[in-house]
Scaffold this active site. Structure first.
Site, mmCIF file in Angstrom:
data_model
loop_
_atom_site.group_PDB
_atom_site.id
_atom_site.type_symbol
_atom_site.label_atom_id
_atom_site.label_comp_id
_atom_site.label_asym_id
_atom_site.label_seq_id
_atom_site.Cartn_x
_atom_site.Cartn_y
_atom_site.Cartn_z
ATOM 1 C CE LYS A 145 0.666 2.929 3.237
ATOM 2 N NZ LYS A 145 -0.789 3.120 3.103
ATOM 3 N NE ARG B 127 -1.683 -1.101 -2.738
ATOM 4 C CZ ARG B 127 -0.603 -0.340 -2.688
ATOM 5 N NH1 ARG B 127 -0.083 0.004 -1.513
ATOM 6 N NH2 ARG B 127 -0.041 0.109 -3.802
#
Length: 402
Positions: A346, A381
């Site tokens: 991210k 995840r």
């Protein structure tokens, strides 16, 4: 020197008990003192001053301490935040009394009891079994790895790479071979930093079902469906999917909670909002959102053990806000649900590391995964399954969970 002094970091009843037994403490003493070795600190936000005063009096009478705002004593303020710090024994004595008190204190006592239980046993134990023979076990022994499979043309990290059914199926099989315990299948990019194009349920299903149906037959692990639409979740579950992963925490589509309840499947509720604007404490806002999700789930009949929570790293959060949430992940354990953490590749990782491109964020992702597991995350995840599965295994071993 005739003695050796050091401090201990005790995070569970089991560790406290082990320390007492290690020095040869009498079993009776172990039973009496284990709970005294932990000092949980709980925070309540927005409690009425009348309730806060009674709560404070109750804890003080049992030997604990409670901090409130200055205006609480004379009722010059309508509400106050509250900090409670006491031994486990003091908590239990005070909570038993608070269950009999007015002004909403029985409900407060129930929430504090749940938080206390989570503090003493921070790892959620869960076991799931589906009719097709697939199983999943959440335990203190091993962190689960959820492999990301995007069948989208515009996902921020791998958009378009696995858009064809053939490529997606091949990638899913590779992720399982690398150590994925769950495959998370998404057919609409939610792009945590905005810019995504919302699509209809029909388009989402047209991308998802051609991949999902063969995967259900071919894979040995359960498949979660990354969607916030009840219609998509319903069709996916009928096609054999096993878990719902809702990036809007059951709060975008009013029918989603009922779908999860009807199919009796685990559901991930993630924190999300439109803008990165928080009027109060960010963790307070996140926990408040997630508690609303838990209430929606309970009202629809979703079993408590079927709800996992996700703080939504990257969603409506600046780089600084993401870092703060990461530094305080342990606060989520008071909710008594398994914590799923999704930080993989991210933007905040790239920003911290000097503007790295998406595909150069593996090491930064590894740091967040290791930290997250140490702070109580039970499912991670990720895109880079092989590396992150190894990191999870190593962290588990250092935590004496291997």
């Amino acid at each position: 020197m005739a003695y050796n002094l050091r401090s201990l970091s005790l995070v569970s009843l089991a560790e406290a008990k082990r320390q007492l037994e290690q020095i040869g403490c009498d079993p009776v003493g172990v039973a009496l003192m284990t709970e005294k070795m932990l000092l949980p600190v709980l925070k309540l936000e927005g409690l009425s001053t009348k309730a806060a005063n009674l709560l404070k009096q109750t804890f003080l009478a049992k030997g604990g301490d409670v901090a409130v705002s200055r205006g609480t004593a004379d009722l010059s303020e309508e509400c106050t935040d509250v900090l409670v710090f006491a031994t486990v024994k003091q908590y239990r004595l005070a909570l038993a009394q608070l269950r009999q008190q007015p002004w909403g204190l029985p409900r407060v006592a129930a929430a504090m009891e749940q938080a206390l239980k989570a503090h003493l046993q921070p790892t959620c134990q869960r076991e799931y079994a589906w009719q097709d023979g697939k199983r999943l076990v959440l335990t203190e022994n091993r962190t689960l790895v959820m492999g990301i499979l995007n069948v989208t043309p515009d996902s921020f990290s791998d958009g378009g790479r696995y858009f064809s059914a053939e490529a997606a199926i091949e990638q899913a099989q590779r992720l399982v071979e690398e150590g994925a315990d769950i495959i998370d299948l998404g057919a609409e990019s939610t792009r945590p930093y905005g810019g995504n194009q919302e699509i209809s349920a029909e388009i989402e299903l047209s991308r998802m079902l051609p991949v999902l149906e063969p995967l259900v037959k071919q894979l040995s692990v359960p498949i979660s469906i990354d969607t916030y639409k009840a219609e998509v979740a319903e069709a996916a579950l009928q096609a054999g999917a096993h878990i719902i992963n809702d990036v809007w925490g059951l709060q975008r589509d009013a029918g989603m909670a009922a779908v999860a309840a009807r199919h009796n499947v685990p559901v991930v509720v993630m924190h999300n909002q439109q803008e990165a604007a928080y009027t109060g404490d960010i963790m307070g806002s996140i926990c408040g959102f997630l508690r609303r999700s838990l209430d929606l789930a309970a009202a629809a009949g979703v079993r408590e053990e079927n709800v996992w929570i996700d703080p939504g790293i990257g969603f409506a959060k600046t780089c600084a806000q993401n870092l703060e949430v990461m530094s305080r992940l342990g606060e989520l354990q008071a909710m008594g649900c398994p914590v799923l953490l999704g930080t993989s590749r991210k933007r905040f990782i790239g920003e911290v590391l000097g503007g790295l491109a998406t595909d150069e964020r593996v090491e930064g992702t590894a740091a967040t995964v290791a930290w997250g597991i140490a702070q109580g995350a039970q499912i991670v995840r990720v895109h880079d399954v092989k590396a992150m599965a190894r990191i999870a295994k190593m962290i588990n071993a250092m935590q004496k969970k291997g």
